[in-house]
Design an enzyme around this catalytic site. Structure first.
Site, short mmCIF file in Angstrom:
data_model
loop_
_atom_site.label_atom_id
_atom_site.label_comp_id
_atom_site.label_asym_id
_atom_site.label_seq_id
_atom_site.Cartn_x
_atom_site.Cartn_y
_atom_site.Cartn_z
N HIS A 136 60.97 169.60 60.74
CA HIS A 136 60.17 168.38 60.85
C HIS A 136 60.89 167.17 60.24
O HIS A 136 60.87 166.07 60.81
CB HIS A 136 58.84 168.56 60.10
N LEU A 191 63.46 177.46 62.22
CA LEU A 191 62.41 177.11 61.25
C LEU A 191 61.09 176.92 61.97
O LEU A 191 61.05 176.34 63.05
CB LEU A 191 62.76 175.82 60.51
N SER A 192 60.04 177.42 61.37
CA SER A 192 58.70 177.28 61.94
C SER A 192 57.69 177.42 60.82
O SER A 192 57.88 178.24 59.91
CB SER A 192 58.46 178.38 62.99
N VAL A 208 66.45 173.18 64.28
CA VAL A 208 66.98 173.41 62.93
C VAL A 208 66.70 174.87 62.58
O VAL A 208 65.58 175.36 62.80
CB VAL A 208 66.31 172.46 61.91
N ASP A 235 60.36 173.57 70.78
CA ASP A 235 59.27 173.64 71.76
C ASP A 235 59.78 172.94 73.03
O ASP A 235 59.27 171.89 73.43
CB ASP A 235 58.04 172.95 71.20
N ARG A 263 55.07 178.84 61.13
CA ARG A 263 54.52 180.19 61.30
C ARG A 263 55.41 181.27 60.68
O ARG A 263 54.98 182.42 60.56
CB ARG A 263 54.27 180.48 62.78
N TYR A 305 52.50 171.37 57.21
CA TYR A 305 53.26 172.44 56.56
C TYR A 305 54.75 172.19 56.85
O TYR A 305 55.45 173.03 57.41
CB TYR A 305 52.80 173.83 57.02
N GLY A 346 60.71 168.26 68.95
CA GLY A 346 61.78 169.23 68.74
C GLY A 346 62.08 170.06 69.98
O GLY A 346 61.18 170.41 70.74
P1 AMP Z 1 54.68 171.70 64.81
O1 AMP Z 1 54.26 171.19 63.47
O2 AMP Z 1 55.13 173.13 64.80
O3 AMP Z 1 53.69 171.37 65.90
O4 AMP Z 1 55.99 170.89 65.18
C1 AMP Z 1 55.99 169.48 65.19
C2 AMP Z 1 57.27 169.02 65.82
O5 AMP Z 1 58.38 169.55 65.10
C3 AMP Z 1 57.44 169.51 67.28
O6 AMP Z 1 58.02 168.48 68.05
C4 AMP Z 1 58.37 170.68 67.13
O7 AMP Z 1 59.14 170.95 68.28
C5 AMP Z 1 59.25 170.22 65.99
N1 AMP Z 1 59.88 171.36 65.31
C6 AMP Z 1 59.25 172.41 64.73
N2 AMP Z 1 60.16 173.28 64.24
C7 AMP Z 1 61.39 172.77 64.54
C8 AMP Z 1 62.73 173.20 64.30
N3 AMP Z 1 63.00 174.35 63.68
N4 AMP Z 1 63.73 172.41 64.75
C9 AMP Z 1 63.47 171.25 65.39
N5 AMP Z 1 62.23 170.79 65.63
C10 AMP Z 1 61.20 171.53 65.21
#
Ligand code: AMP
Length: 282
Positions: free
Chosen positions: A37, A184-185, A176, A150, A187, A32, A147
């Site tokens: 990302h 950004l997330s 970001v 986390d 979720r 997603y 990122g």
């Molecule tokens: P996730 O898909 O949420 O598990 O995130 C995958 C990777 O993207 C992880 O290393 C997160 O820390 C990074 N990430 C998610 N959201 C952000 C963001 N807003 N800014 C920077 N890195 C992000």
């Protein structure tokens, strides 16, 4: 861009690249994809000959009452984004391909996993360490990017890589944000309109906390109590999971703020549990 779902096929391809002397960059995600990302991908693309992006919603890092079954997905959109940002290979395995029946070997998270998210998500970081180790074994990366959103996860992975002598360089990428400051997330998709409108308050509170600390607030308990009251007043629909001030490398709570600290929060808003953090230099 090649799309692979079979872990063994990924490993064969990546071992072949390595034996040809190619460097490999890995961007692990749960899919997603958003601009957070793709910033990770843009960061390591110049540092590797071949870039692998993984999409895997890792069941081992979700607790029983968490959002594993409802986690958002968009394989087609993710493929287009990964390709546009230079991925050579997208790895999207099924859960049972990654965890064979009888899977029984785990990588225990270091002590850095005990506070912040580790309190309400006790199995989370063991799941993260295990899947990241597996992804490293499969994709054979010379460099991998995570990122700072986390931050605790990044610190744990750095420690795991050091402690277990994994031959991979770990890069941290700054958070970001939306123009209004919300991190950004994936979720964020769970937020209702009203929750979305209020959610930037999480970041605003952290910025105000930083200002207070820079202006001389040195007692961590007082600073945390102030932010708790601030969220109660400005984010009434948010339920604070934690507010903490920790050492940025060891992730242990500090009492007196006498050097750089990380202020980190998790706030539940409706179906979403949102995390954010800020590094405070004093
Ligand atoms: P996730 O898909 O949420 O598990 O995130 C995958 C990777 O993207 C992880 O290393 C997160 O820390 C990074 N990430 C998610 N959201 C952000 C963001 N807003 N800014 C920077 N890195 C992000």
């Amino acid at each position: 861009m090649n799309i692979i779902t079979d872990p063994q096929e990924l490993q064969r391809q990546c071992l072949a690249w390595r034996s040809e002397g190619k460097t490999i960059g890995l961007t692990p995600t749960m899919g997603y994809l958003h601009a957070g990302h793709t910033a990770l991908m843009d960061r390591i693309r110049p540092k590797c000959d071949r870039m692998v992006v993984s999409l895997f919603v890792n069941p081992a890092q979700f607790g029983e009452n968490e959002d594993l079954s409802s986690y958002p997905h968009d394989l087609e959109g993710d493929c287009a984004k990964a390709e546009a940002h230079g991925a050579d290979l997208l790895f999207a395995p099924a859960p049972d391909a990654m965890y064979a029946p009888g899977h029984a070997t785990w990588v225990e998270a270091p002590a850095l996993a005990t506070c912040l998210c580790g309190v309400s998500r006790p199995v989370h970081f063991r799941g993260v360490c295990t899947v990241v180790t597996k992804l490293f074994q499969l994709a054979q990366p010379t460099v991998a990017v995570f990122g700072e959103k986390d931050w605790q996860q990044l610190a744990i992975i750095r420690r795991m890589v050091r402690d277990l002598n994994m031959p991979v360089e770990i890069i941290g990428q700054p958070i970001v944000r939306e123009p209004d400051g919300l991190a950004l997330s994936s979720r964020n998709a769970y937020l209702t309109k009203t929750e979305r409108a209020a959610a930037p308050g999480i970041r605003k509170g952290l910025l105000a906390l930083r200002d207070r600390v820079v202006a001389g607030q040195r007692d961590a308990a007082e600073a945390k109590a102030w932010l708790k009251a601030e969220y109660a007043a400005t984010l009434p629909m948010g339920e604070v999971d934690y507010i903490d001030i920790v050492d940025p490398a060891d992730i242990v709570p500090v009492e007196r703020i006498s050097g750089p600290v990380l202020a980190a929060v998790a706030v539940r808003m409706g179906k979403a549990r949102l995390i954010d953090n800020i590094l405070i230099e004093v």
